[in-house]
Design a protein around this motif. Sequence first.
Motif, PDB file in Angstrom:
ATOM      1  N   HIS A  73     -28.604  -8.506  26.766  1.00 52.84           N
ATOM      2  CA  HIS A  73     -28.614  -9.329  28.072  1.00 52.84           C
ATOM      3  C   HIS A  73     -27.786  -8.934  28.953  1.00 52.84           C
ATOM      4  O   HIS A  73     -27.831  -9.065  30.425  1.00 52.84           O
ATOM      5  N   ARG A  76     -28.072  -6.252  31.821  1.00 54.27           N
ATOM      6  CA  ARG A  76     -28.692  -6.631  33.114  1.00 54.27           C
ATOM      7  C   ARG A  76     -27.531  -7.422  34.037  1.00 54.27           C
ATOM      8  O   ARG A  76     -27.486  -7.260  35.475  1.00 54.27           O
ATOM      9  N   SER A 141     -33.652  -3.831  31.051  1.00 53.02           N
ATOM     10  CA  SER A 141     -33.069  -4.596  30.507  1.00 53.02           C
ATOM     11  C   SER A 141     -33.303  -6.065  30.793  1.00 53.02           C
ATOM     12  O   SER A 141     -33.188  -6.979  30.292  1.00 53.02           O
ATOM     13  N   SER A 142     -34.132  -6.140  32.023  1.00 55.39           N
ATOM     14  CA  SER A 142     -34.707  -7.408  32.519  1.00 55.39           C
ATOM     15  C   SER A 142     -35.918  -7.800  31.416  1.00 55.39           C
ATOM     16  O   SER A 142     -36.149  -8.851  31.059  1.00 55.39           O
ATOM     17  N   TYR A 144     -35.280  -7.756  28.286  1.00 52.59           N
ATOM     18  CA  TYR A 144     -34.642  -8.674  27.181  1.00 52.59           C
ATOM     19  C   TYR A 144     -34.193  -9.917  27.665  1.00 52.59           C
ATOM     20  O   TYR A 144     -33.986 -10.971  26.946  1.00 52.59           O
ATOM     21  N   ILE A 145     -34.012 -10.032  28.978  1.00 52.52           N
ATOM     22  CA  ILE A 145     -33.479 -11.301  29.670  1.00 52.52           C
ATOM     23  C   ILE A 145     -34.771 -12.247  29.491  1.00 52.52           C
ATOM     24  O   ILE A 145     -34.593 -13.589  29.211  1.00 52.52           O
TER      25      ILE A 145
END
Length: 215
Positions: A73, A76, A141-142, A144-145
Amino acid sequence: MDNTHESISKILEVEIKNLESKEIQLIEIAKKLNSEKFYPLDFLSNAVINRSLKLIFGFTTLLKNENFIAASHLVRCHLDNIIRFSASWIVNNPHDFAIKVIDGVKIETLKDKNGKLMKDWYLRNLLNEEHPWISNVYEQSSGYIHFSSKHIFNSIYSIDSQNRTMQFSFSKKDNEINENLKIEAIQCMGEITEILLQYLNGWYHTKENPNNMNQ
């Protein structure tokens, strides 16, 4: 004796140490920027340095403790540092811009020197022109957020296609996460930090050569 890295491979340990070495560079440029005259843009510089140090520390700490899902996270968040900080370089007056941000004005409501609203996607696309990997890292990466398929597949321990069964894993620590994925994330954090350092060193150079500074 330091047993921090007993649970991770030597390759990961080296990559993590390389990233941690950039913390020293951030602290050094912070000292330089705060040694003499102080301008509004220094408020933003100090904030982004402080946030970056905490994100890198959090990221490496989580990796050392085998928690890639939580660590991912922060890639990002760190990318957000350079996306928004980069706005200071595309406005008519960086110091006026900094004062507005300090006052709580959202960057996305402000315009660059070409009259374009500086929304995240716009700033990201501009950065991506110089660093073509940024948009891809942003999208990955978004994932994973926001709760997504990445989390679903990371919870699967094994699949038996012949018997049409699968096993799930519930753990506070990593399970079967490819080491190359971790290395890629570490290197992304490093590259993001390098870009940030370029901006910070550029600002320091400008402070040292006030004739180049926009008034």
